[in-house]
Design a protein around this motif. Structure first.
Motif, PDB file in Angstrom:
ATOM      1  N   UNK A 104       0.809  -1.037   0.033  1.00  0.00           N
ATOM      2  CA  UNK A 104       0.049  -0.096   0.029  1.00  0.00           C
ATOM      3  C   UNK A 104       0.862   1.181   0.067  1.00  0.00           C
ATOM      4  N   UNK A 105       0.287   2.304  -0.499  1.00  0.00           N
ATOM      5  CA  UNK A 105       1.307   3.447  -0.532  1.00  0.00           C
ATOM      6  C   UNK A 105       1.369   4.075   0.645  1.00  0.00           C
ATOM      7  N   UNK A 106       2.607   4.638   1.085  1.00  0.00           N
ATOM      8  CA  UNK A 106       3.052   5.269   2.456  1.00  0.00           C
ATOM      9  C   UNK A 106       1.892   6.479   2.525  1.00  0.00           C
ATOM     10  N   UNK A 107       1.187   6.241   4.049  1.00  0.00           N
ATOM     11  CA  UNK A 107       0.179   7.459   4.227  1.00  0.00           C
ATOM     12  C   UNK A 107       0.926   8.685   4.302  1.00  0.00           C
ATOM     13  N   UNK A 108       0.077   9.619   3.903  1.00  0.00           N
ATOM     14  CA  UNK A 108       0.636  10.990   3.742  1.00  0.00           C
ATOM     15  C   UNK A 108       0.528  11.698   5.048  1.00  0.00           C
ATOM     16  N   UNK A 109      -0.201  11.077   6.256  1.00  0.00           N
ATOM     17  CA  UNK A 109      -0.028  11.613   7.454  1.00  0.00           C
ATOM     18  C   UNK A 109       0.523  10.496   8.567  1.00  0.00           C
ATOM     19  N   UNK A 110       0.774  11.586   8.535  1.00  0.00           N
ATOM     20  CA  UNK A 110       1.364  10.482   9.518  1.00  0.00           C
ATOM     21  C   UNK A 110       0.486   9.666  10.112  1.00  0.00           C
ATOM     22  N   UNK A 151      -7.015   2.382   3.256  1.00  0.00           N
ATOM     23  CA  UNK A 151      -8.379   2.350   3.958  1.00  0.00           C
ATOM     24  C   UNK A 151      -8.426   1.184   4.835  1.00  0.00           C
ATOM     25  N   UNK A 152      -7.835  -0.109   4.065  1.00  0.00           N
ATOM     26  CA  UNK A 152      -7.628  -1.269   4.951  1.00  0.00           C
ATOM     27  C   UNK A 152      -6.622  -0.903   5.949  1.00  0.00           C
ATOM     28  N   UNK A 153      -5.320  -0.460   5.554  1.00  0.00           N
ATOM     29  CA  UNK A 153      -4.043  -0.107   6.245  1.00  0.00           C
ATOM     30  C   UNK A 153      -4.649   0.527   7.600  1.00  0.00           C
ATOM     31  N   UNK A 154      -5.432   1.696   7.730  1.00  0.00           N
ATOM     32  CA  UNK A 154      -5.861   2.531   8.669  1.00  0.00           C
ATOM     33  C   UNK A 154      -7.002   1.764   9.431  1.00  0.00           C
ATOM     34  N   UNK A 155      -7.909   0.867   8.852  1.00  0.00           N
ATOM     35  CA  UNK A 155      -8.752   0.172   9.612  1.00  0.00           C
ATOM     36  C   UNK A 155      -8.329  -0.983  10.249  1.00  0.00           C
ATOM     37  N   UNK A 156      -7.149  -1.549  10.054  1.00  0.00           N
ATOM     38  CA  UNK A 156      -6.468  -2.739  10.789  1.00  0.00           C
ATOM     39  C   UNK A 156      -5.863  -2.006  11.986  1.00  0.00           C
TER      40      UNK A 156
END
Length: 539
Positions: free
Chosen positions: A19-25, A386-391
């Motif tokens: 997944x792409x690196x998050x912009x926010x950290x 989205x899944x990255x943040x959800x997990x």
């Protein structure tokens, strides 16, 4: 990704993808022998009496302090009616609603010089002061105990400089952690600290408490990444130690005294910190496991297989998972079906690197190994942001879920990894024996839940005991027992939250007499009057 790895991914409820690196950290055991004079039992209802050596703030003091400030909004007080008690509650009360100060004055200087003048006046007039950043602490370290003047760094909020060649950021202490990280993201860098409270905590407070956070495994401690500090000493002296050098072997490394000192020897006003390049490829996976022993095995395998790209390894127990799922369903809507096979424990593995193909191959190989050797029961792997943040939310929402469920006794401990979860089991057993905990906890019971989770990568265990209310009866069952079993395992009673007013009396469970006496002498050198953040840290 190999054919075998793709087949494996399809067998899981979700598929692995970059997944792409998050912009926010057990029963209680005898406690070790602890020197009597380094510990004392002081429960929440018996906080220390106000020191008679401190001057009570008056309207005359208020008028002088106002004269040091460039803005009329930089001072709030119930003494002159510029603020109500409700206005000051956000400064006097901690966010858990456990500690409640009575500070009548909040001062918010806009420059280091203003803060210095205020501090000097307070020192000369024996006015006690409590420094405060974002007030997100968990041990009552940033709230007044009595009527101390609250010295907020919230108006010291400027980025001073950033060098994209060296990666060194220089910023005021009151900059919000998330703001600093967003600024760095635009430059392709990352702040080397990530916390659940990043949206409100301040970087000066992070340094003053030596916050560890979710990715210490990758980025290391602030003792290593902070290069320099600017601080105002108790007598108002400005110490400019704001070096940007990575190597400086000339004399004592004085900044290290302030990192983790919780505002007891000086008020940090600015920091310089080494910031790494922001990862361009990140992955996350969450697994269910049958036992704590399995968690340890997976951790060992992850370190061996992922090496330098392993950025976080978090774990939590089934009680934690049940609590956070209920919280999500009740407050965020919808049933949360995550695993086909749930377990006794769960772990989250995050990777962060610069080569997506290389990192994906490493993670795929690890997954294939874990599944083929039946080391995990089930797994969920992120496909996108989205899944990255959800997990991650299953781990990051645990403190919030605990707080919504009741009044929380939070313990932040450090013990050898192999012994971490035994502390959770022993505190549950003690609460069972006291008749306060039934099973895993009842919604209307005295103790509603006892959950264990933490940072496996640095041996940091969080125990949250969710009660119907804060009661001294409960606290007497928990403390000092919980510190006794930490000492029995050669651990630390504070891994990253600090001592504050909550743990100050119990420092002897982690530090010997000589260490405590050395700390007292350092405090005496910097603050002979004991005016800065009194009643806390070293008592």
């Amino acid at each position: 990704m190999s054919t075998a790895a793709r087949s494996l991914a399809r067998s899981l409820p979700r598929h692995l993808a970059r997944r792409p690196a998050p912009l926010r950290a057990s029963a209680p055991r005898p406690a070790p022998s602890i020197p009597a004079h380094t510990t004392s039992i002081r429960h929440g209802g018996t906080l220390p009496d106000r020191s008679a050596s401190f001057t009570k703030p008056t309207e005359d003091h208020l008028k002088v302090i106002r004269g040091f400030l460039s803005s009329p909004t930089s001072l709030l007080s119930t003494i002159d009616g510029s603020a109500s008690a409700d206005d000051l509650a956000v400064y006097n009360d901690d966010w858990m609603n456990k500690y409640h100060g009575k500070g009548p004055i909040v001062v918010k200087p806009k420059t280091t010089e203003e803060l210095s003048n205020v501090m000097k006046y307070c020192y000369d007039n024996n006015l006690a002061v409590v420094p405060q950043g974002g007030n997100t602490g968990l041990v009552g370290g940033s709230n007044p105990v009595h009527d101390e003047i609250i010295l907020s760094t919230s108006n010291l909020n400027q980025i001073r400089s950033f060098d994209p060649v060296s990666g060194v950021l220089v910023a005021d202490a009151g900059v919000i952690l998330e703001t600093a990280d967003h600024y760095l993201a635009e430059q392709g860098f990352i702040f080397p600290l990530d916390l659940g409270a990043k949206g409100s905590c301040q970087i000066g407070g992070n340094v003053a408490t030596n916050a560890g956070g979710l990715r210490l495994l990758r980025w290391g401690s602030l003792h290593g990444s902070v290069l320099g500090l600017e601080a105002v000493l108790p007598d108002g002296t400005i110490w400019n130690g704001l070096s940007t050098l990575r190597k400086d072997n000339t004399g004592f490394d004085l900044k290290q005294l302030f990192i983790g000192s919780e505002g007891t020897i000086g008020v940090i006003t600015a920091i310089s910190i080494l910031c790494p390049r922001r990862p361009t490829a990140m992955n996350v996976a969450v697994f269910s496991l049958p036992s704590y022993e399995a968690v340890q095995k997976v951790f060992s395998e992850a370190k061996g297989s992922l090496g330098e790209i392993l950025s976080a390894f978090e774990f939590w127990d089934k009680q934690s998972f049940s609590l956070v799922k209920h919280h999500m369903e009740e407050h965020l809507g919808g049933e949360r079906k995550v695993f086909e096979t749930e377990g006794e424990f769960y772990c989250l593995i995050e990777t962060a690197g610069s080569n997506a193909e290389h990192d994906e191959e490493k993670l795929s190989n690890l997954l294939e190994h874990l599944m083929s050797n039946e080391m995990v029961l089930d797994g969920v792997l992120a496909q996108d942001q989205t899944q990255f943040s959800s997990l991650w939310s299953f781990r990051e929402l645990l403190p919030e879920a605990s707080g919504k469920a009741g009044s929380v006794y939070k313990y932040d401990l450090s013990v050898p990894v192999g012994k971490m979860y035994s502390l959770v089991e022993r505190i549950r057993e003690r609460l069972h024996q006291a008749g306060l905990l039934e099973g895993d906890g009842k919604k209307e019971g005295p103790i509603r839940a006892v959950i264990g989770y933490g940072h496996m990568g640095d041996g940091n265990l969080h125990i949250n005991i969710v009660a119907d209310k804060y009661k001294e009866e409960y606290e007497k069952v928990i403390e000092p027992y919980i510190y006794e079993i930490v000492a029995e395992n050669n651990g630390s009673i504070s891994a990253e939250h600090g001592l504050g007013v909550m743990k100050a009396p119990y420092i002897g469970y982690s530090k010997n007499d000589t260490s405590v006496e050395m700390m007292r002498k350092i405090k005496q050198i910097f603050d002979p009057k004991g005016l800065l953040n009194p009643y806390k840290y070293i008592v």
